[in-house]
Design an enzyme around this catalytic site. Structure first.
Site, short mmCIF file in Angstrom:
data_model
loop_
_atom_site.label_atom_id
_atom_site.label_comp_id
_atom_site.label_asym_id
_atom_site.label_seq_id
_atom_site.Cartn_x
_atom_site.Cartn_y
_atom_site.Cartn_z
N ASP A 27 0.81 -1.23 0.00
CA ASP A 27 0.00 0.00 0.00
C ASP A 27 0.84 1.28 0.00
OD1 ASP A 27 -2.18 -1.65 0.13
OD2 ASP A 27 -3.01 -0.80 1.97
N ALA A 35 -4.30 -6.70 -1.32
CA ALA A 35 -3.49 -7.68 -0.60
C ALA A 35 -2.60 -8.49 -1.54
CB ALA A 35 -4.42 -8.60 0.19
N HIS A 159 -18.04 -31.78 -12.41
CA HIS A 159 -19.43 -31.44 -12.71
C HIS A 159 -20.29 -31.91 -11.54
CE1 HIS A 159 -23.08 -30.58 -14.85
NE2 HIS A 159 -23.55 -31.75 -14.44
C1 LIG Z 1 -11.57 -2.81 5.60
C2 LIG Z 1 -10.60 -3.23 4.53
C3 LIG Z 1 -11.00 -4.20 3.60
C4 LIG Z 1 -10.13 -4.63 2.61
N1 LIG Z 1 -10.53 -5.56 1.72
C5 LIG Z 1 -9.68 -6.00 0.80
C6 LIG Z 1 -10.07 -7.01 -0.12
O1 LIG Z 1 -11.21 -7.49 -0.13
N2 LIG Z 1 -9.17 -7.43 -1.04
C7 LIG Z 1 -7.90 -6.92 -1.07
O2 LIG Z 1 -7.08 -7.36 -1.91
N3 LIG Z 1 -7.50 -5.96 -0.22
C8 LIG Z 1 -8.36 -5.48 0.70
N4 LIG Z 1 -7.96 -4.50 1.57
C9 LIG Z 1 -6.64 -3.91 1.38
C10 LIG Z 1 -5.53 -4.78 1.96
O3 LIG Z 1 -5.80 -5.05 3.32
C11 LIG Z 1 -4.21 -4.04 1.82
O4 LIG Z 1 -4.02 -3.66 0.46
C12 LIG Z 1 -3.05 -4.88 2.27
O5 LIG Z 1 -3.20 -5.26 3.62
C13 LIG Z 1 -1.75 -4.11 2.11
O6 LIG Z 1 -0.69 -4.82 2.68
P1 LIG Z 1 0.55 -4.04 3.21
O7 LIG Z 1 1.51 -5.09 3.70
O8 LIG Z 1 1.03 -3.07 2.20
O9 LIG Z 1 0.06 -3.14 4.42
P2 LIG Z 1 -0.64 -3.60 5.78
O10 LIG Z 1 -1.34 -4.92 5.64
O11 LIG Z 1 -1.42 -2.42 6.23
O12 LIG Z 1 0.58 -3.87 6.74
C14 LIG Z 1 1.34 -2.78 7.26
C15 LIG Z 1 1.81 -3.19 8.66
O13 LIG Z 1 2.74 -2.21 9.13
C16 LIG Z 1 2.44 -1.93 10.49
N5 LIG Z 1 2.99 -0.61 10.78
C17 LIG Z 1 2.49 0.59 10.42
N6 LIG Z 1 3.30 1.57 10.88
C18 LIG Z 1 4.31 0.99 11.52
C19 LIG Z 1 5.47 1.47 12.18
N7 LIG Z 1 5.74 2.78 12.27
N8 LIG Z 1 6.31 0.57 12.71
C20 LIG Z 1 6.07 -0.75 12.61
N9 LIG Z 1 4.99 -1.27 12.00
C21 LIG Z 1 4.14 -0.40 11.45
C22 LIG Z 1 0.94 -2.01 10.55
O14 LIG Z 1 0.52 -2.24 11.89
C23 LIG Z 1 0.66 -3.22 9.67
O15 LIG Z 1 0.73 -4.44 10.39
C24 LIG Z 1 -8.82 -4.06 2.55
C25 LIG Z 1 -8.41 -3.11 3.48
C26 LIG Z 1 -9.30 -2.70 4.46
C27 LIG Z 1 -8.84 -1.67 5.45
#
Ligand SMILES: Cc1cc2nc3c(=O)[nH]c(=O)nc-3n(C[C@H](O)[C@H](O)[C@H](O)COP(=O)(O)OP(=O)(O)OC[C@H]3O[C@@H](n4cnc5c(N)ncnc54)[C@H](O)[C@@H]3O)c2cc1C
Length: 186
Positions: A27, A35, A159
């Site tokens: 993200d 995800a 099927h």
């Molecule tokens: C309500 C909701 C529904 C969703 N539904 C879908 C779906 O249906 N399909 C889909 O593909 N995606 C979905 N998403 C999006 C998906 O969850 C994200 O795109 C995905 O989790 C991104 O992964 P990431 O590793 O980049 O970030 P994240 O999963 O956000 O992981 C980042 C991590 O870093 C940690 N962090 C943040 N700041 C710090 C810091 N300063 N120090 C240490 N750790 C830190 C956070 O706690 C977190 O654990 C949804 C998101 C939300 C909020």
């Protein structure tokens, strides 16, 4: 970290940030905030830390939305396919006539495939409905996409199953658009 005007962390194609040896994934890199992209990025970065020079291929990372109705897509949409110079043909099958969907009492949704009229190459696809998130893996599988229609048509699916609608969508490409040689050929 260097951020762009939207606040995303700027990286090169290998996901390395402006700080040498520091990579970013998911993200915070954007613009694909889902995800599967985060997971795909993670594997790329691990390979790159180990010495590879892999780049992102977001087009073929499936996008899933687990909403009340599951939405899944991969590859190009119609406009992207036309912009890339392809002539997209549409293969379509609705779950409303699927025996499996009828048995599950949930017939919402469809399978929609895009294939190139000239080469039969699979350009992209969308699946909407129950288990769309599982079924999209059949379209996102590796290997060459020139032979994917044939591989789908020859896959021994159960099927009744929802996966049969991928086969039916492929067969409509043969019946309606004359892509039979790419679907049923050797
Ligand atoms: C309500 C909701 C529904 C969703 N539904 C879908 C779906 O249906 N399909 C889909 O593909 N995606 C979905 N998403 C999006 C998906 O969850 C994200 O795109 C995905 O989790 C991104 O992964 P990431 O590793 O980049 O970030 P994240 O999963 O956000 O992981 C980042 C991590 O870093 C940690 N962090 C943040 N700041 C710090 C810091 N300063 N120090 C240490 N750790 C830190 C956070 O706690 C977190 O654990 C949804 C998101 C939300 C909020």
């Amino acid at each position: 970290m260097v951020l762009d005007e939207k606040g995303f962390v700027q990286t090169d194609e290998t996901l390395q940030t402006a700080e040498p040896g520091i990579y970013a994934i998911g993200d915070v890199v954007g613009p694909y905030m889902n995800a599967n992209q985060a997971l795909a990025d993670a594997t790329i970065v691990i390979d790159n830390i180990l010495g590879a020079e892999r780049q992102r291929e977001p087009l073929w990372v499936p996008e899933l939305v687990y909403s009340a109705v599951e939405l899944a897509r991969v590859g190009m949409d119609d406009e992207q396919a036309e912009d890339a110079g392809f002539e997209p043909a549409v293969g379509f099958a609705a779950f409303e006539t699927s025996p499996r969907a009828l048995g599950q009492d949930d017939t919402r949704g469809f399978v929609r495939l895009l294939a190139d009229m000239d080469s039969g190459e699979v350009l992209g696809g969308e699946i909407v409905g129950h288990e769309a998130g599982e079924l999209i893996a059949l379209l996102a599988q590796g290997g060459d996409r020139d032979s994917l229609l044939r591989r789908i048509a020859q896959a021994p699916v159960n099927h009744p199953s929802r996966a049969e609608e991928l086969l039916n969508a492929t067969e409509t490409l043969a019946a309606r658009w004359g892509l039979g040689e790419f679907v049923f050929g050797d």
